[in-house]
Design a protein around this motif. Sequence first.
Motif, mmCIF file in Angstrom:
data_model
loop_
_atom_site.group_PDB
_atom_site.id
_atom_site.type_symbol
_atom_site.label_atom_id
_atom_site.label_comp_id
_atom_site.label_asym_id
_atom_site.label_seq_id
_atom_site.Cartn_x
_atom_site.Cartn_y
_atom_site.Cartn_z
ATOM 1 N N ALA A 17 0.936 -1.116 -0.057
ATOM 2 C CA ALA A 17 -0.063 0.047 0.112
ATOM 3 C C ALA A 17 0.863 1.490 -0.041
ATOM 4 O O ALA A 17 0.355 2.354 -0.165
ATOM 5 N N TRP A 18 1.970 1.048 0.198
ATOM 6 C CA TRP A 18 2.875 2.256 0.374
ATOM 7 C C TRP A 18 3.562 2.698 -0.968
ATOM 8 O O TRP A 18 4.231 3.921 -0.759
ATOM 9 N N VAL A 19 3.315 2.085 -1.904
ATOM 10 C CA VAL A 19 3.746 2.411 -3.220
ATOM 11 C C VAL A 19 3.592 4.080 -3.599
ATOM 12 O O VAL A 19 4.741 4.223 -4.403
ATOM 13 N N ASP A 20 2.778 4.253 -3.412
ATOM 14 C CA ASP A 20 2.198 5.730 -3.830
ATOM 15 C C ASP A 20 2.940 6.971 -3.289
ATOM 16 O O ASP A 20 2.856 7.787 -3.493
ATOM 17 N N ARG A 21 3.524 6.389 -2.134
ATOM 18 C CA ARG A 21 4.348 7.601 -0.982
ATOM 19 C C ARG A 21 5.607 7.759 -1.685
ATOM 20 O O ARG A 21 6.320 8.685 -1.009
ATOM 21 N N ILE A 22 6.295 6.922 -2.550
ATOM 22 C CA ILE A 22 7.684 7.328 -2.824
ATOM 23 C C ILE A 22 7.768 7.205 -4.346
ATOM 24 O O ILE A 22 7.014 6.528 -5.261
ATOM 25 N N PRO A 23 8.785 7.909 -4.887
ATOM 26 C CA PRO A 23 8.878 8.099 -6.290
ATOM 27 C C PRO A 23 9.298 6.922 -7.006
ATOM 28 O O PRO A 23 9.847 5.984 -6.351
ATOM 29 N N LEU A 24 8.925 6.624 -8.296
ATOM 30 C CA LEU A 24 9.017 5.299 -9.013
ATOM 31 C C LEU A 24 10.516 5.136 -9.127
ATOM 32 O O LEU A 24 10.707 3.932 -9.000
ATOM 33 N N PRO A 25 11.280 5.987 -9.416
ATOM 34 C CA PRO A 25 12.887 5.527 -9.512
ATOM 35 C C PRO A 25 13.177 5.063 -8.251
ATOM 36 O O PRO A 25 14.255 4.016 -8.071
ATOM 37 N N GLY A 69 13.787 0.642 8.394
ATOM 38 C CA GLY A 69 13.512 1.963 7.495
ATOM 39 C C GLY A 69 12.004 1.590 6.938
ATOM 40 O O GLY A 69 11.204 2.293 7.098
ATOM 41 N N ALA A 70 11.726 0.350 6.753
ATOM 42 C CA ALA A 70 10.535 0.017 6.136
ATOM 43 C C ALA A 70 9.422 0.095 7.367
ATOM 44 O O ALA A 70 8.377 0.568 7.069
ATOM 45 N N ILE A 71 9.624 -0.523 8.539
ATOM 46 C CA ILE A 71 9.007 -0.277 9.609
ATOM 47 C C ILE A 71 8.462 1.474 9.717
ATOM 48 O O ILE A 71 7.445 1.879 9.972
ATOM 49 N N ALA A 72 9.477 2.340 9.567
ATOM 50 C CA ALA A 72 9.563 3.730 9.811
ATOM 51 C C ALA A 72 8.486 4.222 8.799
ATOM 52 O O ALA A 72 7.241 4.852 8.918
ATOM 53 N N VAL A 73 8.443 3.819 7.400
ATOM 54 C CA VAL A 73 7.518 4.130 6.336
ATOM 55 C C VAL A 73 6.409 3.707 6.673
ATOM 56 O O VAL A 73 5.035 4.368 6.392
ATOM 57 N N HIS A 74 6.157 2.475 7.163
ATOM 58 C CA HIS A 74 4.682 2.050 7.598
ATOM 59 C C HIS A 74 4.101 2.689 8.623
ATOM 60 O O HIS A 74 2.824 3.171 8.446
ATOM 61 N N ASP A 111 -0.114 2.890 8.627
ATOM 62 C CA ASP A 111 -0.198 1.516 8.173
ATOM 63 C C ASP A 111 0.570 0.614 9.277
ATOM 64 O O ASP A 111 1.760 0.602 9.202
ATOM 65 N N ARG A 112 -0.193 -0.006 10.036
ATOM 66 C CA ARG A 112 0.302 -0.577 11.430
ATOM 67 C C ARG A 112 0.797 -2.246 11.215
ATOM 68 O O ARG A 112 0.993 -2.788 12.056
ATOM 69 N N ARG A 113 0.673 -2.535 9.841
ATOM 70 C CA ARG A 113 1.022 -3.875 9.420
ATOM 71 C C ARG A 113 2.427 -4.064 9.386
ATOM 72 O O ARG A 113 3.043 -4.103 8.411
#
Length: 119
Positions: A36-44, A86-91, A96-98
């Motif tokens: 679900a987080w893919v929209d929050r970071i640039p594609l590159p 870092g992924a936990i921080a992004v979630h 997103d608490r998963r």
Amino acid sequence: MNIAYWIVAGLLALFYFYAGTLKVIRSRDQLRPMMAWVDRIPLPALRALGTVETLGATGLILPPLTGIAPSLAPAAAIGFVLLQTGAIAVHLTGEDRRIALNVGLIATAAVTIWLATGL
């Protein structure tokens, strides 16, 4: 070779190789149902993340297998611990608490580090 290392590192490498390949070749629309987080970071950045994951997976397997620079295996596992931190921080910043998968991957990478130092 340590059989426990090969089992744990092999499963970890398989996961990251698969996930990284998906991030490199699939579109945002195809990734959105799983991530679900893919929209929050640039594609590159998403593509670079996928590349890092596939290279890290390779780093877990090839150095101990070939005997060339085997110290790269624990370095790759340390990189995965940092990546998942870092992924936990992004979630968590995206409401997103998963994070159970991320915590499990950190634990698996930590075990891999421990096993790799005994090779």
